[in-house]
Design a protein around this motif. Structure first.
Motif, PDB file in Angstrom:
ATOM      1  N   ALA A  14       0.825  -1.208   0.000  1.00  0.00           N
ATOM      2  CA  ALA A  14       0.000   0.000   0.000  1.00  0.00           C
ATOM      3  C   ALA A  14       0.862   1.261   0.000  1.00  0.00           C
ATOM      4  N   ALA A  15       1.952   1.255   0.761  1.00  0.00           N
ATOM      5  CA  ALA A  15       2.831   2.422   0.817  1.00  0.00           C
ATOM      6  C   ALA A  15       3.497   2.676  -0.530  1.00  0.00           C
ATOM      7  N   THR A  16       3.919   1.613  -1.192  1.00  0.00           N
ATOM      8  CA  THR A  16       4.550   1.750  -2.510  1.00  0.00           C
ATOM      9  C   THR A  16       3.580   2.328  -3.526  1.00  0.00           C
ATOM     10  N   ALA A  17       2.313   1.903  -3.459  1.00  0.00           N
ATOM     11  CA  ALA A  17       1.311   2.405  -4.389  1.00  0.00           C
ATOM     12  C   ALA A  17       0.837   3.807  -4.023  1.00  0.00           C
ATOM     13  N   TYR A  31       2.060  -8.584 -16.245  1.00  0.00           N
ATOM     14  CA  TYR A  31       2.640  -7.307 -16.637  1.00  0.00           C
ATOM     15  C   TYR A  31       4.125  -7.264 -16.309  1.00  0.00           C
ATOM     16  N   VAL A  32       4.497  -7.838 -15.168  1.00  0.00           N
ATOM     17  CA  VAL A  32       5.909  -7.875 -14.777  1.00  0.00           C
ATOM     18  C   VAL A  32       6.699  -8.835 -15.653  1.00  0.00           C
ATOM     19  N   PHE A  33       6.188 -10.028 -15.839  1.00  0.00           N
ATOM     20  CA  PHE A  33       6.955 -11.054 -16.554  1.00  0.00           C
ATOM     21  C   PHE A  33       7.074 -10.775 -18.051  1.00  0.00           C
ATOM     22  N   ARG A  34       6.173  -9.960 -18.608  1.00  0.00           N
ATOM     23  CA  ARG A  34       6.271  -9.647 -20.040  1.00  0.00           C
ATOM     24  C   ARG A  34       7.234  -8.503 -20.318  1.00  0.00           C
ATOM     25  N   GLN A  60       8.168   2.933  -9.806  1.00  0.00           N
ATOM     26  CA  GLN A  60       7.036   3.812  -9.512  1.00  0.00           C
ATOM     27  C   GLN A  60       6.807   4.838 -10.617  1.00  0.00           C
ATOM     28  N   ALA A  61       7.875   5.198 -11.347  1.00  0.00           N
ATOM     29  CA  ALA A  61       7.751   6.203 -12.404  1.00  0.00           C
ATOM     30  C   ALA A  61       7.185   5.636 -13.700  1.00  0.00           C
ATOM     31  N   ILE A  62       7.305   4.330 -13.939  1.00  0.00           N
ATOM     32  CA  ILE A  62       6.926   3.781 -15.244  1.00  0.00           C
ATOM     33  C   ILE A  62       5.693   2.886 -15.216  1.00  0.00           C
ATOM     34  N   VAL A  63       5.217   2.493 -14.038  1.00  0.00           N
ATOM     35  CA  VAL A  63       4.075   1.581 -13.958  1.00  0.00           C
ATOM     36  C   VAL A  63       2.773   2.373 -13.827  1.00  0.00           C
ATOM     37  N   PRO A  64       1.723   2.030 -14.597  1.00  0.00           N
ATOM     38  CA  PRO A  64       0.431   2.721 -14.488  1.00  0.00           C
ATOM     39  C   PRO A  64      -0.145   2.626 -13.073  1.00  0.00           C
ATOM     40  N   VAL A 102       1.855  -4.813  -9.394  1.00  0.00           N
ATOM     41  CA  VAL A 102       3.230  -4.890  -9.878  1.00  0.00           C
ATOM     42  C   VAL A 102       4.209  -4.845  -8.709  1.00  0.00           C
ATOM     43  N   ALA A 103       3.944  -3.950  -7.754  1.00  0.00           N
ATOM     44  CA  ALA A 103       4.823  -3.855  -6.587  1.00  0.00           C
ATOM     45  C   ALA A 103       4.807  -5.149  -5.789  1.00  0.00           C
ATOM     46  N   SER A 104       3.619  -5.734  -5.589  1.00  0.00           N
ATOM     47  CA  SER A 104       3.538  -6.954  -4.788  1.00  0.00           C
ATOM     48  C   SER A 104       4.136  -8.147  -5.520  1.00  0.00           C
TER      49      SER A 104
END
Length: 422
Positions: free
Chosen positions: A116-119, A208-211, A328-332, A339-341
């Motif tokens: 939650a903090a990362t998002a 999204y991460v693995f691609r 954090q700058a590139i993920v929607p 993605v963070a988790s």
């Protein structure tokens, strides 16, 4: 920095100090119960198991929940939880299974809080790459200073007052952090997706991460690193006591040396990224970490060991600023929690492997063997991930994320306009 960021920074400062107290006290508490490396590995690994079991699903839930509320509720719950081992320690009922169970539940709370903090942070700062890098540098530097520099000696000292004292200190820090986080503004949620099942949304975040080779490289770096670092951490207290002749207070100072390096690394991360490029900087810090662990394994005395841990901490500190800031700058925004988790899950799932590997190598061979093995693994990882996180890939990803015309960017920037600068 935005004014309201100060409250988030203060909350982490308080909580990190408590974490540092427990970080030194828990291994020493476990050592009072057993000297079996595998039993120590169980306690170490238990805190990382929630990421293996619930990592991706936790990210999907965070993308549905109010992120600020998730953070303060998890802090309050962990404060209450720590009262259990504190009471057991005071009454003489402390045991390895209890420590492992508490570590597991603390890890579960940490899963939801950290995700939650990362998002939440990109929304708080309007997804500005420069602000994100500076904020992560401040947060990481504070975390390192408190949890490593100030906390461990305090934990060792508090343990001398009673086995329950350091646990109660950490509980108080969690409660204070919860109160501060609750005072933060609630950010507007991202534009909702078509209603899907939780499992389908979790799978979409993982895919999204693995691609994406850059995101996968950013995720693999801490995953492989955690195998190495947990192999070292599992036996570090025993290594320090048996091979370096370090007592309880000295062990706290040894951890402080690592934290000192981490503070330096977090402070110079932005400058390092500008001079070398983020990709090259991440490759360089990986090599530094591997060489530092090699020096620790061969250390003939506590002073060389402290220097090696300080160098390793510097590499880790810089990495933990550059990698998350870039992500954090590139993920929607609507995918940020998942993605963070997913990235954190890969790292945390690798940790039990490292913990048990360290315990097994120390039991089967020698107490230094886990350290040498960790150094080899870190150096091998440097070559594997170098092309995945190259400067060319980083620049292309930042360029692609730069336009602010999409709904994700609009949803994240609207609340940031309410925040006045100092």
């Amino acid at each position: 920095m935005p004014t309201r960021f100060g409250r988030l920074w203060t909350a982490q400062t308080v909580s990190s100090l408590g974490d540092g107290v427990s970080h030194a006290a828990l291994p020493l508490l476990a050592l009072t119960l057993t000297r079996d490396p595998m039993a120590l590995a169980v306690v170490t690994a238990a805190g990382t198991l929630p990421w293996l079991l619930f990592g991706v699903l936790g990210g999907a839930l965070v993308d549905r929940w109010d992120r600020r509320r998730t953070m303060w509720v998890m802090d309050a719950a962990r404060a209450v939880l720590l009262a259990i081992p504190a009471a057991a320690a005071a009454l003489g009922g402390l045991s390895i299974p209890l420590l492992a169970a508490v570590a597991f539940l603390l890890g579960l709370g940490g899963l939801f809080f950290d995700t939650a903090a990362t998002a939440y942070l990109p929304d708080l700062l309007g997804r500005d790459p420069a602000l994100l890098e500076r904020a992560n540098s401040l947060l990481r530097g504070t975390q390192t200073a408190m949890s490593g520099f100030a906390g461990p000696p305090a934990g060792s000292a508090l343990l001398a007052l009673g086995r329950a004292v350091p646990l109660l200190a950490d509980a108080v820090s969690f409660m204070l952090s919860a109160l501060l986080v609750r005072s933060l503004p609630a950010m507007a949620r991202p534009v909702p997706e078509t209603r899907e099942s939780l499992l389908r949304q979790a799978r979409a975040g993982a895919s999204y991460v693995f691609r994406d080779r850059l995101l996968l490289g950013l995720a693999l770096r801490p995953a492989v690193g955690n195998v190495a670092f947990l192999a070292v951490e599992t036996v570090l207290a025993l290594f320090a006591h048996d091979r370096l002749g370090i007592d309880t207070y000295g062990f706290g100072l040894l951890l402080t040396a690592e934290a000192t390096g981490g503070l330096l690394g977090a402070g110079i991360a932005s400058s390092l990224g500008r001079r070398l490029g983020t990709g090259t900087a991440l490759t360089s810090t990986a090599a530094v970490e591997g060489l530092a662990i090699l020096g620790l394994a061969a250390a003939p005395n506590p002073y060389v060991a402290g220097l090696a841990l300080a160098v390793c901490g510097a590499g880790m500190g810089a990495t933990m600023v550059l990698g998350p800031s870039l992500r954090q700058a590139i993920v929607p925004a609507h995918l940020m929690g998942r993605v963070a988790s997913t990235s954190r899950m890969l790292a945390m799932c690798a940790a039990p492997v490292g913990a048990f590997l360290g315990g097994w190598l120390a039991t089967t061979y020698d107490i230094r063997t886990p350290l040498y093995s960790a150094a080899v693994l870190l150096l091998a990882m440097t070559a594997v991930t170098a092309s995945m996180t190259s400067n060319r890939r980083v620049e292309a990803a930042l360029l692609a994320a730069a336009p602010a015309s999409g709904p994700d960017q609009l949803a994240s920037k609207e609340p940031a306009q309410e925040i006045a600068p100092n």
